[in-house]
Design a protein around this motif. Structure first.
Motif, PDB file in Angstrom:
ATOM      1  N   ILE A  41      40.993  42.698  44.589  1.00 42.25           N
ATOM      2  CA  ILE A  41      42.181  43.555  44.603  1.00 42.25           C
ATOM      3  C   ILE A  41      42.308  44.325  43.298  1.00 42.25           C
ATOM      4  O   ILE A  41      41.731  43.960  42.280  1.00 42.25           O
ATOM      5  CB  ILE A  41      43.450  42.733  44.900  1.00 42.25           C
ATOM      6  N   SER A  42      43.067  45.414  43.382  1.00 42.95           N
ATOM      7  CA  SER A  42      43.231  46.287  42.215  1.00 42.95           C
ATOM      8  C   SER A  42      44.141  45.641  41.172  1.00 42.95           C
ATOM      9  O   SER A  42      45.299  45.358  41.424  1.00 42.95           O
ATOM     10  CB  SER A  42      43.787  47.648  42.653  1.00 42.95           C
ATOM     11  N   LEU A  48      48.583  43.454  38.328  1.00 41.03           N
ATOM     12  CA  LEU A  48      48.279  44.078  39.622  1.00 41.03           C
ATOM     13  C   LEU A  48      48.580  45.571  39.603  1.00 41.03           C
ATOM     14  O   LEU A  48      49.582  46.002  39.017  1.00 41.03           O
ATOM     15  CB  LEU A  48      49.090  43.424  40.731  1.00 41.03           C
ATOM     16  N   ILE A  49      47.716  46.340  40.241  1.00 46.10           N
ATOM     17  CA  ILE A  49      47.975  47.769  40.456  1.00 46.10           C
ATOM     18  C   ILE A  49      48.503  47.874  41.874  1.00 46.10           C
ATOM     19  O   ILE A  49      47.766  47.704  42.847  1.00 46.10           O
ATOM     20  CB  ILE A  49      46.701  48.604  40.282  1.00 46.10           C
ATOM     21  N   VAL A  95      33.195  47.863  51.456  1.00 47.74           N
ATOM     22  CA  VAL A  95      34.232  48.063  52.468  1.00 47.74           C
ATOM     23  C   VAL A  95      35.552  48.143  51.711  1.00 47.74           C
ATOM     24  O   VAL A  95      35.963  47.175  51.064  1.00 47.74           O
ATOM     25  CB  VAL A  95      34.267  46.920  53.508  1.00 47.74           C
ATOM     26  N   GLY A  96      36.171  49.319  51.775  1.00 45.17           N
ATOM     27  CA  GLY A  96      37.391  49.554  51.016  1.00 45.17           C
ATOM     28  C   GLY A  96      38.614  49.677  51.903  1.00 45.17           C
ATOM     29  O   GLY A  96      38.570  50.344  52.954  1.00 45.17           O
ATOM     30  N   PHE A  97      39.684  49.032  51.472  1.00 44.46           N
ATOM     31  CA  PHE A  97      40.969  49.066  52.167  1.00 44.46           C
ATOM     32  C   PHE A  97      41.988  49.734  51.249  1.00 44.46           C
ATOM     33  O   PHE A  97      42.119  49.339  50.086  1.00 44.46           O
ATOM     34  CB  PHE A  97      41.436  47.651  52.521  1.00 44.46           C
ATOM     35  N   VAL A  98      42.695  50.720  51.779  1.00 42.25           N
ATOM     36  CA  VAL A  98      43.649  51.497  50.988  1.00 42.25           C
ATOM     37  C   VAL A  98      45.045  51.296  51.569  1.00 42.25           C
ATOM     38  O   VAL A  98      45.283  51.579  52.750  1.00 42.25           O
ATOM     39  CB  VAL A  98      43.277  53.001  50.997  1.00 42.25           C
ATOM     40  N   LEU A 138      48.691  45.526  51.836  1.00 38.22           N
ATOM     41  CA  LEU A 138      47.630  44.682  51.293  1.00 38.22           C
ATOM     42  C   LEU A 138      48.271  43.536  50.528  1.00 38.22           C
ATOM     43  O   LEU A 138      49.451  43.591  50.164  1.00 38.22           O
ATOM     44  CB  LEU A 138      46.704  45.504  50.381  1.00 38.22           C
ATOM     45  N   PRO A 139      47.518  42.464  50.253  1.00 43.56           N
ATOM     46  CA  PRO A 139      48.086  41.301  49.572  1.00 43.56           C
ATOM     47  C   PRO A 139      48.817  41.685  48.280  1.00 43.56           C
ATOM     48  O   PRO A 139      48.321  42.479  47.478  1.00 43.56           O
ATOM     49  CB  PRO A 139      46.861  40.438  49.260  1.00 43.56           C
ATOM     50  N   MET A 140      49.983  41.133  48.119  1.00 35.54           N
ATOM     51  CA  MET A 140      50.817  41.304  46.931  1.00 35.54           C
ATOM     52  C   MET A 140      51.157  42.764  46.650  1.00 35.54           C
ATOM     53  O   MET A 140      51.489  43.134  45.533  1.00 35.54           O
ATOM     54  CB  MET A 140      50.163  40.640  45.713  1.00 35.54           C
ATOM     55  N   GLY A 141      51.026  43.615  47.661  1.00 32.45           N
ATOM     56  CA  GLY A 141      51.381  45.016  47.511  1.00 32.45           C
ATOM     57  C   GLY A 141      50.382  45.848  46.725  1.00 32.45           C
ATOM     58  O   GLY A 141      50.706  46.972  46.317  1.00 32.45           O
ATOM     59  N   VAL A 142      49.146  45.323  46.530  1.00 28.57           N
ATOM     60  CA  VAL A 142      48.163  46.086  45.752  1.00 28.57           C
ATOM     61  C   VAL A 142      47.796  47.381  46.469  1.00 28.57           C
ATOM     62  O   VAL A 142      47.929  47.500  47.688  1.00 28.57           O
ATOM     63  CB  VAL A 142      46.889  45.264  45.436  1.00 28.57           C
TER      64      VAL A 142
END
Length: 153
Positions: A41-42, A48-49, A95-98, A138-142
Protein backbone atom coordinates in the motif's frame (compact mmCIF):
# COMPACT_ATOMS: atom_id res chain seq x y z
CA UNK A 1 20.58 -6.10 -15.59
CA UNK A 2 21.82 -2.92 -13.98
CA UNK A 3 23.21 -2.92 -10.46
CA UNK A 4 19.98 -2.21 -8.63
CA UNK A 5 21.54 -0.73 -5.49
CA UNK A 6 23.72 1.64 -7.53
CA UNK A 7 20.76 2.66 -9.66
CA UNK A 8 18.66 3.42 -6.58
CA UNK A 9 21.48 5.65 -5.29
CA UNK A 10 21.78 7.41 -8.68
CA UNK A 11 18.05 8.15 -8.55
CA UNK A 12 18.35 9.42 -4.95
CA UNK A 13 16.01 6.70 -3.69
CA UNK A 14 16.14 4.66 -0.51
CA UNK A 15 14.21 1.46 -0.01
CA UNK A 16 11.92 1.43 3.01
CA UNK A 17 12.03 -1.46 5.45
CA UNK A 18 9.93 -4.31 4.10
CA UNK A 19 6.52 -3.74 5.71
CA UNK A 20 5.15 -6.49 7.93
CA UNK A 21 1.85 -8.08 6.86
CA UNK A 22 -1.22 -6.38 8.31
CA UNK A 23 -3.39 -9.52 8.35
CA UNK A 24 -3.28 -13.31 7.87
CA UNK A 25 -0.97 -13.58 4.85
CA UNK A 26 2.74 -13.62 4.06
CA UNK A 27 4.51 -10.73 2.31
CA UNK A 28 5.87 -12.94 -0.48
CA UNK A 29 5.94 -16.50 -1.76
CA UNK A 30 8.66 -18.03 -3.91
CA UNK A 31 7.69 -20.85 -6.27
CA UNK A 32 10.58 -22.03 -8.39
CA UNK A 33 12.15 -18.99 -10.02
CA UNK A 34 9.04 -16.87 -9.50
CA UNK A 35 8.57 -14.49 -6.58
CA UNK A 36 5.03 -13.32 -5.83
CA UNK A 37 4.91 -10.21 -3.66
CA UNK A 38 1.70 -9.35 -1.83
CA UNK A 39 0.05 -5.99 -2.45
CA UNK A 40 1.97 -3.07 -1.00
CA UNK A 41 0.00 0.00 0.00
CA UNK A 42 0.96 3.61 -0.54
CA UNK A 43 2.94 4.98 2.37
CA UNK A 44 5.96 7.18 2.89
CA UNK A 45 8.06 8.42 5.80
CA UNK A 46 5.02 10.37 7.07
CA UNK A 47 2.69 7.36 7.09
CA UNK A 48 -0.14 6.23 4.85
CA UNK A 49 -0.83 8.08 1.61
CA UNK A 50 -4.61 8.19 1.62
CA UNK A 51 -7.26 9.70 -0.59
CA UNK A 52 -9.37 9.07 -3.64
CA UNK A 53 -8.27 9.82 -7.18
CA UNK A 54 -10.79 12.04 -8.94
CA UNK A 55 -11.72 13.62 -5.60
CA UNK A 56 -9.00 14.54 -3.09
CA UNK A 57 -5.98 13.49 -5.20
CA UNK A 58 -4.84 14.30 -8.74
CA UNK A 59 -2.99 12.01 -11.15
CA UNK A 60 0.44 13.37 -10.14
CA UNK A 61 -0.19 12.64 -6.45
CA UNK A 62 -1.49 9.19 -7.38
CA UNK A 63 1.62 8.45 -9.46
CA UNK A 64 3.83 9.45 -6.53
CA UNK A 65 1.84 7.11 -4.29
CA UNK A 66 2.36 4.34 -6.87
CA UNK A 67 6.12 5.02 -6.81
CA UNK A 68 6.10 4.45 -3.07
CA UNK A 69 4.32 1.13 -3.61
CA UNK A 70 7.02 0.16 -6.12
CA UNK A 71 9.76 0.88 -3.59
CA UNK A 72 7.96 -1.27 -1.01
CA UNK A 73 7.65 -4.08 -3.58
CA UNK A 74 11.40 -3.96 -4.20
CA UNK A 75 12.01 -3.90 -0.43
CA UNK A 76 9.92 -7.08 -0.06
CA UNK A 77 11.79 -8.70 -2.96
CA UNK A 78 15.08 -7.76 -1.30
CA UNK A 79 13.93 -9.44 1.92
CA UNK A 80 12.90 -12.53 -0.04
CA UNK A 81 16.38 -12.64 -1.59
CA UNK A 82 18.16 -12.46 1.75
CA UNK A 83 19.18 -8.86 1.07
CA UNK A 84 20.81 -9.62 -2.30
CA UNK A 85 19.07 -7.57 -5.00
CA UNK A 86 21.31 -9.11 -7.67
CA UNK A 87 19.10 -12.21 -7.42
CA UNK A 88 16.26 -10.30 -9.12
CA UNK A 89 16.28 -11.16 -12.82
CA UNK A 90 13.28 -9.19 -14.02
CA UNK A 91 9.94 -7.62 -13.17
CA UNK A 92 7.32 -9.90 -14.73
CA UNK A 93 4.01 -8.27 -13.80
CA UNK A 94 2.43 -5.52 -11.72
CA UNK A 95 -1.23 -5.38 -10.72
CA UNK A 96 -2.24 -1.93 -9.55
CA UNK A 97 -5.38 -0.90 -7.70
CA UNK A 98 -6.37 2.77 -7.60
CA UNK A 99 -8.80 4.13 -5.01
CA UNK A 100 -10.89 6.29 -7.32
CA UNK A 101 -14.26 7.79 -8.02
CA UNK A 102 -16.53 6.08 -10.57
CA UNK A 103 -15.84 8.88 -13.08
CA UNK A 104 -12.02 8.64 -12.82
CA UNK A 105 -10.48 6.94 -15.87
CA UNK A 106 -6.74 7.64 -15.55
CA UNK A 107 -5.82 4.54 -13.54
CA UNK A 108 -3.07 3.67 -16.07
CA UNK A 109 -1.46 7.10 -15.60
CA UNK A 110 -1.44 6.56 -11.83
CA UNK A 111 0.15 3.10 -12.04
CA UNK A 112 2.70 4.50 -14.52
CA UNK A 113 4.34 5.95 -11.40
CA UNK A 114 5.33 2.41 -10.43
CA UNK A 115 5.95 1.13 -13.96
CA UNK A 116 8.21 4.03 -14.90
CA UNK A 117 10.19 3.58 -11.69
CA UNK A 118 10.68 -0.15 -12.31
CA UNK A 119 12.09 0.60 -15.77
CA UNK A 120 14.28 3.40 -14.38
CA UNK A 121 15.73 1.01 -11.78
CA UNK A 122 15.88 -2.31 -13.68
CA UNK A 123 16.29 -1.09 -17.27
CA UNK A 124 14.82 -3.46 -19.88
CA UNK A 125 14.37 -6.11 -17.17
CA UNK A 126 11.90 -3.70 -15.54
CA UNK A 127 9.48 -3.78 -18.50
CA UNK A 128 6.52 -5.87 -17.41
CA UNK A 129 2.97 -6.98 -18.07
CA UNK A 130 0.45 -4.96 -16.08
CA UNK A 131 -3.10 -4.32 -14.98
CA UNK A 132 -4.37 -0.99 -13.64
CA UNK A 133 -7.85 -1.09 -12.16
CA UNK A 134 -10.15 1.10 -10.14
CA UNK A 135 -11.31 0.22 -6.64
CA UNK A 136 -14.17 1.81 -4.74
CA UNK A 137 -11.98 1.72 -1.64
CA UNK A 138 -8.68 0.26 -0.48
CA UNK A 139 -7.43 -0.85 2.96
CA UNK A 140 -7.16 2.00 5.46
CA UNK A 141 -8.22 4.47 2.77
CA UNK A 142 -4.89 4.34 0.91
CA UNK A 143 -4.70 5.80 -2.57
CA UNK A 144 -2.91 2.90 -4.29
CA UNK A 145 -2.05 -0.76 -3.74
CA UNK A 146 0.21 -2.74 -6.07
CA UNK A 147 1.28 -6.39 -6.15
CA UNK A 148 4.15 -7.82 -8.21
CA UNK A 149 5.65 -10.91 -9.73
CA UNK A 150 9.44 -11.03 -10.11
CA UNK A 151 11.64 -13.63 -11.76
CA UNK A 152 14.70 -14.69 -9.77
CA UNK A 153 18.06 -15.59 -11.27
Amino acid sequence: MTDITARLEELGLTLPDAPAPAANYVPYVQSGAMLYVSGQISMDQNGLITGKLGDSLDVEAGAKAAQRCALALIAQAKAACGGDLSKLKRVVKLVGFVNSTPEFTDQPKVINGASDLMVAIFGNAGKHARSAVSAASLPMGVAVEIEAIFELA
